[in-house]
Design a protein around this motif. Structure first.
Motif, PDB file in Angstrom:
ATOM      1  N   GLU A  84     -12.463 -38.014 -14.217  1.00 11.98           N
ATOM      2  CA  GLU A  84     -13.205 -37.379 -13.242  1.00 11.98           C
ATOM      3  C   GLU A  84     -13.706 -36.066 -13.260  1.00 11.98           C
ATOM      4  O   GLU A  84     -14.324 -35.434 -12.370  1.00 11.98           O
ATOM      5  CB  GLU A  84     -12.426 -37.659 -11.852  1.00 11.98           C
ATOM      6  N   ALA A 108      -9.045 -42.656  -5.430  1.00  8.73           N
ATOM      7  CA  ALA A 108      -9.985 -41.875  -4.916  1.00  8.73           C
ATOM      8  C   ALA A 108     -10.939 -41.273  -5.834  1.00  8.73           C
ATOM      9  O   ALA A 108     -12.180 -40.646  -5.228  1.00  8.73           O
ATOM     10  CB  ALA A 108      -9.270 -40.723  -4.262  1.00  8.73           C
ATOM     11  N   HIS A 109     -10.708 -41.141  -7.219  1.00 17.55           N
ATOM     12  CA  HIS A 109     -11.696 -40.562  -7.913  1.00 17.55           C
ATOM     13  C   HIS A 109     -12.350 -41.404  -8.942  1.00 17.55           C
ATOM     14  O   HIS A 109     -13.144 -40.996  -9.888  1.00 17.55           O
ATOM     15  CB  HIS A 109     -10.666 -39.437  -8.845  1.00 17.55           C
ATOM     16  N   ASP A 111     -14.818 -43.595  -8.314  1.00 20.77           N
ATOM     17  CA  ASP A 111     -16.336 -43.494  -8.424  1.00 20.77           C
ATOM     18  C   ASP A 111     -16.876 -41.999  -9.070  1.00 20.77           C
ATOM     19  O   ASP A 111     -17.866 -42.140  -9.611  1.00 20.77           O
ATOM     20  CB  ASP A 111     -16.999 -43.313  -6.811  1.00 20.77           C
TER      21      ASP A 111
END
Length: 238
Positions: A84, A108-109, A111
């Motif tokens: 990320e 959560a990271h 994308d």
């Protein structure tokens, strides 16, 4: 072409490193490997004599420290970091390789990780994203203590969003099985349970359950599994 998370019709077994060497334009390439682990695939790539350089990232501090002790791969640079936040310039690499590592990125990271992969790839560059398929006898043993169904589905969904959003394009998907052999449960324990990147805390009862499930596949020559795999080859547009 619609992306598929699995394809049970593909049952051929192959060695993924050999498949990658055959499928990817490695000659003279600048390669970024994300989540290099014990650097086994890194070594295979480097020793092929085909790539120009490899930047190998690992987020596990313990394993990264071990990787820094490797001194016989001069074209490889090991750095501590996650997908990320890639420490590389825009459009600076030809190939990005992830061996079973995208689903280890915090959900959560994910994308952001795909956006970073698109950022560092040159136009026309490829990302080899290898992920285990949630199926098969080996998965049935592993999921008793480390069930990855949710994170693997999340990783695939992030890939689909990256393709739908146009930052990466689907070049092709490859489905196959690999060979995973263990001489006995002690080897399975060492390789799959006692790992540094995940702290598997198994109760005595669960440990016994995992051992029983594994030993159901144990024969005179050990236990051999054929876990199904998927590789998504994504391309940077342009």
């Amino acid at each position: 072409m619609t992306m598929k998370i699995a394809d049970p019709s593909h049952t051929q077994r192959c060695n993924e490193v050999q498949l990658m060497l055959a499928e990817l334009p490695l000659d003279g390439a600048r390669v970024l490997e994300l989540g290099c682990g014990r650097a086994e695939k890194t070594r295979s790539l480097a020793e092929s004599g085909r790539v120009r350089e490899i930047l190998a990232l690992e987020v596990d501090s313990i394993q990264h420290a071990r990787n820094l002790q490797i001194t016989d791969l001069p074209q490889v640079r090991f750095l501590h970091g996650g997908a990320e936040a890639i420490p590389a310039d825009d459009a600076s690499v030809d190939l990005v390789i992830l061996f079973k590592s995208l689903h280890h990125v915090p959900m959560a990271h994910m994308d952001q990780a795909l956006a970073e992969i698109a950022r560092v790839l040159r136009p026309g560059g490829l990302a080899w994203i290898s992920e285990p398929v949630y199926a098969g006898d080996f998965n049935e043993v592993i999921r008793l203590f480390h069930d990855e169904k949710t994170v693997r589905e999340a990783a695939f969904a992030a890939e689909c969003r990256a393709v739908e959003g146009g930052i990466l394009a689907l070049d092709r998907q490859l489905f196959f099985q690999t060979r995973s052999h263990f001489a006995d449960f002690a080897e399975f324990d060492a390789r799959m349970i006692q790992v540094t990147h995940t702290n598997h805390r198994l109760s005595p009862d669960l440990y016994a359950q995992v051992r029983q499930a594994f030993e159901a596949h144990l024969g005179p020559e050990g236990a051999t599994f054929s876990p199904p795999q998927r590789v998504d080859v994504l391309k940077k547009p342009g």
